[in-house]
Design a protein around this motif. Structure first.
Motif, PDB file in Angstrom:
ATOM      1  N   ALA A 196       0.800  -1.221   0.000  1.00  0.00           N
ATOM      2  CA  ALA A 196       0.000   0.000   0.000  1.00  0.00           C
ATOM      3  C   ALA A 196       0.831   1.269   0.000  1.00  0.00           C
ATOM      4  CB  ALA A 196      -0.921  -0.011   1.220  1.00  0.00           C
ATOM      5  N   ARG A 197       2.136   1.153  -0.141  1.00  0.00           N
ATOM      6  CA  ARG A 197       2.975   2.346  -0.075  1.00  0.00           C
ATOM      7  C   ARG A 197       2.877   3.164  -1.367  1.00  0.00           C
ATOM      8  NH1 ARG A 197       7.831  -0.907   3.098  1.00  0.00           N
ATOM      9  NH2 ARG A 197       6.622  -1.114   5.033  1.00  0.00           N
ATOM     10  N   ARG A 198       3.310   4.433  -1.249  1.00  0.00           N
ATOM     11  CA  ARG A 198       3.267   5.399  -2.354  1.00  0.00           C
ATOM     12  C   ARG A 198       1.835   5.753  -2.738  1.00  0.00           C
ATOM     13  NH1 ARG A 198       7.292   1.978  -3.130  1.00  0.00           N
ATOM     14  NH2 ARG A 198       6.016   0.573  -4.372  1.00  0.00           N
ATOM     15  N   ARG A 199       0.925   5.653  -1.784  1.00  0.00           N
ATOM     16  CA  ARG A 199      -0.466   6.080  -1.987  1.00  0.00           C
ATOM     17  C   ARG A 199      -0.817   7.291  -1.127  1.00  0.00           C
ATOM     18  NH1 ARG A 199      -4.801   2.390  -3.515  1.00  0.00           N
ATOM     19  NH2 ARG A 199      -4.012   0.516  -4.569  1.00  0.00           N
ATOM     20  N   GLY A 200       0.097   7.722  -0.253  1.00  0.00           N
ATOM     21  CA  GLY A 200      -0.190   8.831   0.643  1.00  0.00           C
ATOM     22  C   GLY A 200      -0.818   8.412   1.952  1.00  0.00           C
ATOM     23  N   ILE A 201      -0.771   7.114   2.272  1.00  0.00           N
ATOM     24  CA  ILE A 201      -1.410   6.626   3.494  1.00  0.00           C
ATOM     25  C   ILE A 201      -0.676   7.130   4.733  1.00  0.00           C
ATOM     26  CG2 ILE A 201      -1.862   4.543   4.863  1.00  0.00           C
ATOM     27  CD1 ILE A 201      -2.599   3.136   2.260  1.00  0.00           C
ATOM     28  N   GLY A 202       0.654   7.036   4.738  1.00  0.00           N
ATOM     29  CA  GLY A 202       1.413   7.516   5.882  1.00  0.00           C
ATOM     30  C   GLY A 202       1.160   8.991   6.134  1.00  0.00           C
ATOM     31  N   ASP A 203       1.123   9.772   5.076  1.00  0.00           N
ATOM     32  CA  ASP A 203       0.855  11.206   5.176  1.00  0.00           C
ATOM     33  C   ASP A 203      -0.518  11.453   5.803  1.00  0.00           C
ATOM     34  OD1 ASP A 203       1.713  14.020   4.196  1.00  0.00           O
ATOM     35  OD2 ASP A 203      -0.313  13.794   3.416  1.00  0.00           O
ATOM     36  N   ALA A 204      -1.521  10.705   5.354  1.00  0.00           N
ATOM     37  CA  ALA A 204      -2.878  10.886   5.866  1.00  0.00           C
ATOM     38  C   ALA A 204      -2.989  10.468   7.325  1.00  0.00           C
ATOM     39  CB  ALA A 204      -3.858  10.081   5.014  1.00  0.00           C
ATOM     40  N   LEU A 205      -2.289   9.416   7.721  1.00  0.00           N
ATOM     41  CA  LEU A 205      -2.345   8.958   9.106  1.00  0.00           C
ATOM     42  C   LEU A 205      -1.699   9.977  10.047  1.00  0.00           C
ATOM     43  CD1 LEU A 205      -1.511   5.166   8.619  1.00  0.00           C
ATOM     44  CD2 LEU A 205      -3.684   6.109   9.419  1.00  0.00           C
ATOM     45  N   VAL A 206      -0.563  10.536   9.654  1.00  0.00           N
ATOM     46  CA  VAL A 206       0.091  11.544  10.486  1.00  0.00           C
ATOM     47  C   VAL A 206      -0.795  12.786  10.586  1.00  0.00           C
ATOM     48  CG1 VAL A 206       2.089  13.069  10.697  1.00  0.00           C
ATOM     49  CG2 VAL A 206       2.407  10.682  10.026  1.00  0.00           C
ATOM     50  N   ALA A 207      -1.384  13.191   9.477  1.00  0.00           N
ATOM     51  CA  ALA A 207      -2.278  14.353   9.497  1.00  0.00           C
ATOM     52  C   ALA A 207      -3.461  14.118  10.422  1.00  0.00           C
ATOM     53  CB  ALA A 207      -2.759  14.663   8.081  1.00  0.00           C
ATOM     54  N   ARG A 208      -3.993  12.900  10.441  1.00  0.00           N
ATOM     55  CA  ARG A 208      -5.108  12.581  11.332  1.00  0.00           C
ATOM     56  C   ARG A 208      -4.682  12.708  12.792  1.00  0.00           C
ATOM     57  NH1 ARG A 208      -9.874   9.691  10.587  1.00  0.00           N
ATOM     58  NH2 ARG A 208      -9.654  10.525   8.468  1.00  0.00           N
ATOM     59  N   CYS A 209      -3.474  12.252  13.102  1.00  0.00           N
ATOM     60  CA  CYS A 209      -2.963  12.365  14.470  1.00  0.00           C
ATOM     61  C   CYS A 209      -2.844  13.830  14.898  1.00  0.00           C
ATOM     62  CB  CYS A 209      -1.589  11.699  14.580  1.00  0.00           C
ATOM     63  SG  CYS A 209      -1.626   9.909  14.407  1.00  0.00           S
ATOM     64  N   ILE A 210      -2.316  14.666  14.028  1.00  0.00           N
ATOM     65  CA  ILE A 210      -2.143  16.094  14.356  1.00  0.00           C
ATOM     66  C   ILE A 210      -3.492  16.754  14.579  1.00  0.00           C
ATOM     67  CG2 ILE A 210      -1.359  18.308  13.439  1.00  0.00           C
ATOM     68  CD1 ILE A 210       0.877  16.755  11.982  1.00  0.00           C
ATOM     69  N   ALA A 211      -4.458  16.469  13.712  1.00  0.00           N
ATOM     70  CA  ALA A 211      -5.786  17.065  13.857  1.00  0.00           C
ATOM     71  C   ALA A 211      -6.443  16.615  15.160  1.00  0.00           C
ATOM     72  CB  ALA A 211      -6.656  16.687  12.661  1.00  0.00           C
ATOM     73  N   PHE A 212      -6.327  15.334  15.476  1.00  0.00           N
ATOM     74  CA  PHE A 212      -6.947  14.804  16.695  1.00  0.00           C
ATOM     75  C   PHE A 212      -6.336  15.424  17.938  1.00  0.00           C
ATOM     76  CE2 PHE A 212      -6.646  11.768  20.220  1.00  0.00           C
ATOM     77  CZ  PHE A 212      -7.978  11.504  20.461  1.00  0.00           C
ATOM     78  N   THR A 213      -5.007  15.491  18.004  1.00  0.00           N
ATOM     79  CA  THR A 213      -4.364  16.015  19.208  1.00  0.00           C
ATOM     80  C   THR A 213      -4.644  17.502  19.391  1.00  0.00           C
ATOM     81  OG1 THR A 213      -2.312  16.209  17.903  1.00  0.00           O
ATOM     82  CG2 THR A 213      -2.536  14.292  19.316  1.00  0.00           C
ATOM     83  N   ARG A 214      -4.740  18.233  18.294  1.00  0.00           N
ATOM     84  CA  ARG A 214      -5.080  19.656  18.396  1.00  0.00           C
ATOM     85  C   ARG A 214      -6.505  19.818  18.939  1.00  0.00           C
ATOM     86  NH1 ARG A 214      -3.974  21.212  13.453  1.00  0.00           N
ATOM     87  NH2 ARG A 214      -1.946  22.128  13.911  1.00  0.00           N
ATOM     88  N   GLU A 215      -7.435  19.033  18.383  1.00  0.00           N
ATOM     89  CA  GLU A 215      -8.829  19.123  18.828  1.00  0.00           C
ATOM     90  C   GLU A 215      -8.990  18.671  20.278  1.00  0.00           C
ATOM     91  OE1 GLU A 215     -10.828  16.738  16.004  1.00  0.00           O
ATOM     92  OE2 GLU A 215     -10.496  18.128  14.328  1.00  0.00           O
ATOM     93  N   ALA A 216      -8.143  17.719  20.719  1.00  0.00           N
ATOM     94  CA  ALA A 216      -8.220  17.211  22.089  1.00  0.00           C
ATOM     95  C   ALA A 216      -7.595  18.165  23.099  1.00  0.00           C
ATOM     96  CB  ALA A 216      -7.544  15.854  22.181  1.00  0.00           C
ATOM     97  N   GLY A 217      -6.957  19.240  22.637  1.00  0.00           N
ATOM     98  CA  GLY A 217      -6.409  20.241  23.532  1.00  0.00           C
ATOM     99  C   GLY A 217      -4.962  20.041  23.934  1.00  0.00           C
ATOM    100  N   TYR A 218      -4.268  19.122  23.277  1.00  0.00           N
ATOM    101  CA  TYR A 218      -2.843  18.941  23.561  1.00  0.00           C
ATOM    102  C   TYR A 218      -2.063  20.142  23.021  1.00  0.00           C
ATOM    103  CZ  TYR A 218      -3.687  13.987  24.670  1.00  0.00           C
ATOM    104  OH  TYR A 218      -4.125  12.814  25.236  1.00  0.00           O
ATOM    105  N   HIS A 219      -0.946  20.456  23.652  1.00  0.00           N
ATOM    106  CA  HIS A 219      -0.135  21.571  23.146  1.00  0.00           C
ATOM    107  C   HIS A 219       1.086  21.104  22.368  1.00  0.00           C
ATOM    108  CE1 HIS A 219       3.110  21.121  26.117  1.00  0.00           C
ATOM    109  NE2 HIS A 219       2.193  20.984  27.044  1.00  0.00           N
ATOM    110  N   ALA A 220       1.361  19.771  22.398  1.00  0.00           N
ATOM    111  CA  ALA A 220       2.501  19.247  21.629  1.00  0.00           C
ATOM    112  C   ALA A 220       2.291  17.767  21.327  1.00  0.00           C
ATOM    113  CB  ALA A 220       3.804  19.459  22.389  1.00  0.00           C
ATOM    114  N   LEU A 221       2.898  17.329  20.243  1.00  0.00           N
ATOM    115  CA  LEU A 221       2.854  15.927  19.832  1.00  0.00           C
ATOM    116  C   LEU A 221       4.287  15.455  19.635  1.00  0.00           C
ATOM    117  CD1 LEU A 221       1.182  13.449  18.878  1.00  0.00           C
ATOM    118  CD2 LEU A 221       1.152  14.466  16.593  1.00  0.00           C
ATOM    119  N   VAL A 222       4.670  14.370  20.300  1.00  0.00           N
ATOM    120  CA  VAL A 222       6.034  13.862  20.203  1.00  0.00           C
ATOM    121  C   VAL A 222       6.015  12.449  19.637  1.00  0.00           C
ATOM    122  CG1 VAL A 222       6.851  15.277  22.128  1.00  0.00           C
ATOM    123  CG2 VAL A 222       6.022  12.940  22.561  1.00  0.00           C
ATOM    124  N   LEU A 223       7.177  11.984  19.192  1.00  0.00           N
ATOM    125  CA  LEU A 223       7.320  10.623  18.699  1.00  0.00           C
ATOM    126  C   LEU A 223       8.772  10.186  18.833  1.00  0.00           C
ATOM    127  CD1 LEU A 223       8.801  10.611  15.601  1.00  0.00           C
ATOM    128  CD2 LEU A 223       6.657  11.768  15.088  1.00  0.00           C
TER     129      LEU A 223
END
Length: 267
Positions: A196-223
């Protein structure tokens, strides 16, 4: 061969030979037999006077329809002997086989929250993939199992989540977000299946994480990632993460340079 002519039209005998892996002499005899029955005709190509397309006649289309209907009934009979989870497993296995053989054949991916049983499955798939690509073994598997167990024991959908990307119902990738405490969230266990690579899946999953953590009120996301995982590092950098710390470790049984990355989240 009739199926290939019907579904790939227009198609030449040479293409059929390559697709089906057939002996040229045997293929030629089949073509002649189909012509004799009135199922196909050879049509000169406009772009190459030396080539001939094989096309179904009305009789050929009727013959194909009969064979196709017979095959569909046979498949229905086989599926009729299964039900519930067994049928779902069979459909997924057949779909996965198609995607492995022809990755481009799948439809668009979708991203959804995890279902029962999937966190452990995701950890197992990551362990297998990293064992094959980097030689990381039981040590990594133990860490991933601990991460998923802790995620499930303390799961709060307002503060943590696991998303699954799937193509035609087959798991194609996943990612977790967990509560690190102090207003900080952690992105964990991101992976995309090789088919499934080279379809933009990794990009979409990371974007979903950023949107969720922002909406949940977190001030930072680490990995936490590793210097050898260059494609992942490029992905994180593209989403605004920066590497804030590096340190050597042997938690996977071999010396590795781990990296901590962080992204500040706007209010």
């Amino acid at each position: 061969m009739l199926f290939e002519i019907a579904t790939r039209a227009p198609v030449t005998a040479r293409v059929l030979q390559d697709v089906l892996g057939m002996d040229a002499g045997y293929l030629s005899r089949l073509v002649a037999r189909f012509e004799k029955r009135g199922w196909i005709v050879r049509v000169r190509r406009d772009d190459d006077a030396r080539a001939r397309d094989l096309r179904l006649t009305a009789a050929g289309r009727a013959a194909f329809a009969t064979l196709d209907q017979r095959q569909r009934r046979a498949v229905d009979d086989l599926l009729g002997a299964t039900s519930g989870q067994a049928r779902r497993d069979l459909v997924e296995a057949l779909t996965r086989a198609r995607l492995l053989l022809d990755p481009g054949s799948g439809g668009p991916f979708v991203i959804r929250p995890f279902r029962t049983g999937e966190p452990a499955l995701i950890a197992a798939r990551q362990s297998m993939l990293y064992k094959e690509s980097h030689g990381w073994g039981r040590e990594l598997e133990a860490i991933e199992s601990e991460v998923t167990a802790a995620f499930l024991r303390g799961f709060d959908p307002a503060r943590a989540q696991c998303w699954v990307a799937e193509i035609d119902g087959v798991l194609a990738g996943a990612v977790f977000v967990t509560d690190e405490g102090g207003g900080v969230a952690r992105l964990r266990l991101l992976h995309v299946e090789p088919f499934a690579r080279r379809r933009g899946i990794g990009d979409a999953l990371v974007a979903r994480c950023i949107a969720f953590t922002r909406e949940a009120g977190y001030h930072a996301l680490v990995l936490w990632t590793h210097t050898v995982l260059e494609p992942a590092r490029r992905l994180y950098a593209a989403h605004g993460f920066t590497c804030i710390e590096t340190a050597m470790h042997e938690r996977f049984g071999v010396p590795l340079q781990g990296e901590t990355w962080r992204r500040e989240l706007a209010a």
